[in-house]
Design an enzyme around this catalytic site. Structure first.
Site, short mmCIF file in Angstrom:
data_model
loop_
_atom_site.label_atom_id
_atom_site.label_comp_id
_atom_site.label_asym_id
_atom_site.label_seq_id
_atom_site.Cartn_x
_atom_site.Cartn_y
_atom_site.Cartn_z
N CYS A 226 -0.20 -34.38 28.01
CA CYS A 226 0.49 -34.12 29.24
C CYS A 226 1.91 -34.54 29.33
O CYS A 226 2.31 -35.38 29.86
CB CYS A 226 -0.36 -35.08 30.23
SG CYS A 226 -2.06 -34.99 30.10
N GLY A 230 8.65 -34.52 29.19
CA GLY A 230 8.93 -34.84 27.91
C GLY A 230 9.51 -36.17 27.71
O GLY A 230 10.01 -36.43 26.53
N ASP A 284 -0.59 -39.16 29.38
CA ASP A 284 -0.05 -39.69 30.33
C ASP A 284 -0.42 -38.77 31.47
O ASP A 284 0.19 -37.77 32.13
CB ASP A 284 1.55 -39.85 30.33
CG ASP A 284 2.06 -40.33 31.36
OD1 ASP A 284 1.63 -40.82 32.12
OD2 ASP A 284 3.48 -40.44 31.46
N CYS A 337 0.72 -44.00 35.47
CA CYS A 337 1.65 -44.88 36.37
C CYS A 337 1.14 -45.44 37.52
O CYS A 337 1.61 -45.23 38.78
CB CYS A 337 3.01 -44.18 36.42
SG CYS A 337 2.84 -42.74 37.48
#
Length: 384
Positions: A226, A230, A284, A337
């Site tokens: 994911c 980048g 992620d 996150c």
């Protein structure tokens, strides 16, 4: 623009946001129509807007209303600045306070004081327990700015010297070995030579710590499943010195990655459909972003229980797909996150229940009190 004129502009932008316009779109719309505004004016208006967005509920309470004007009155009161000193009606400043505004406002309570929707306040408390209050308070403040020193271009000392020469002061941070916290000159970074030459990249220190915790080594086949912009793929490539494959469900998110990789001296291969297996696959995943609401505070107020439920289903689906791309004995790394257990520990427990034989090697919940954003990471080993 005078300080009062900046407040008036911020009030108008906040009203557009309250009416449903995304914050960045509302700010862009204002700046396009305000050719007279210089870079410092635009930065100041933006700061006012985001300071209120972080404290959407408490500023309304202390300002005595839900308009942009009222919320800015509340913000000034929180900052111990007398609203009368700026709400003067002179020039382009906001009109002077009415008697009702002078007498209005009250201290916020409960979730309102923590600047969270009630349902998220309860969810955060369930997730973090005694640490929830401190985490919520941190989300009400501006986030620090962090840089990752790119080991392919230089070391910490070289980066600090180069940045200092351009008026950007930094200090190291214990959460990640290559992290620099910017203490002065943050708005100069994008125009700095150190950034242009790939010596440093903007990346939160907790995000850096997630990558640093991965058992990366030269020769490993690595996939960032994911990838988004980048950032983690670049960090992994700097660690391995080799090529990292990068994939995203929306390839447009990776549009800047080739230029970033060239600048960094990193080898990144964009893959539309990953094939074969990899020694390490990092996911992620899309999430609530609750750990980064200092940077994107609008997310606190846009998230709904229905959207959170959709996200958890997407996360589970990504884990199941990515698991098939891990070589026997390889590692699946999961990251968000987020500070919400439903997206973090609960996802890992559910994955292990669906995939007998897989083992959890490590997991960690980073909180704003650690210095960076609220990140979660877990490492899962596929049976050999």
């Amino acid at each position: 623009m005078t300080p009062g004129a900046r407040l008036q502009a911020a009030a108008e932008v906040l009203d557009r946001i309250a009416a449903g316009t995304p914050a960045e779109q509302a700010l862009l719309g204002w700046s396009r129509g305000a050719r007279y505004a210089g870079s410092k004016d635009r930065a100041a208006v933006r700061d006012h807007v985001f300071d209120v967005l972080r404290r959407w509920r408490s500023t309304a309470a202390q300002g005595g209303g839900e308009s942009g004007r009222a919320r800015l009155i509340g913000l000034l009161r929180q900052q111990q600045v007398a609203p009368d000193s700026l709400f003067t009606g002179d020039g382009h400043a906001p009109a002077a306070l009415t008697a009702e505004e002078q007498a209005g406002g009250r201290l916020p309570e409960g979730a309102e004081a923590r600047d969270l929707p009630d349902w998220i306040d309860a969810l955060l408390t369930d997730s973090l327990g005694e640490e929830a209050a401190a985490a919520a308070e941190a989300l009400r403040e501006r986030a620090p700015v962090f840089l990752r020193v790119n080991g392919l271009r230089g070391d910490l000392a070289a980066a600090q010297d180069a940045l200092a020469g351009e008026g950007i002061e930094t200090r190291t941070h214990p959460l990640a070995s290559g992290a620099l916290e910017v203490t002065e000159g943050a708005r100069r970074i994008a125009q700095s030579q150190a950034f242009a030459e790939g010596l440093v990249e903007l990346q939160d220190v907790a995000s850096q710590a997630v990558v640093e915790a991965l058992p990366l080594a030269p020769g490993l086949r690595v996939l960032d499943y994911c990838a988004g912009g980048g950032g983690k793929a670049l960090a992994m490539a700097a660690r391995t010195g080799g090529e990292v494959a990068a994939h995203d469900a929306d390839p447009r998110r990776m549009s800047d990655l080739p230029a970033r990789a060239k600048r960094a001296g990193a080898r990144i291969q964009a893959v539309a459909t990953p094939k074969g297996v990899y020694d390490l696959v990092l996911c992620d995943v899309p999430c609530s972003g609750s750990g980064a609401w200092r940077r994107a505070p609008e997310g606190k107020w846009r998230l709904t229980p229905e959207r959170l439920d959709e996200l958890t289903k997407v996360q589970a689906g990504i884990l199941d797909i990515a698991a098939r791309l891990v070589t026997p004995g390889g590692l699946l790394a999961y990251a968000t996150c987020s500070m919400l257990a439903v997206e973090n520990a609960a996802q890992i427990e559910a994955f292990l229940a669906r995939h007998p034989g897989w083992t959890l090697e490590r997991q960690r919940q980073f909180l704003p009190g650690d210095g960076g954003d609220g990140f979660f990471s877990a490492q899962l080993r596929r049976p050999a």
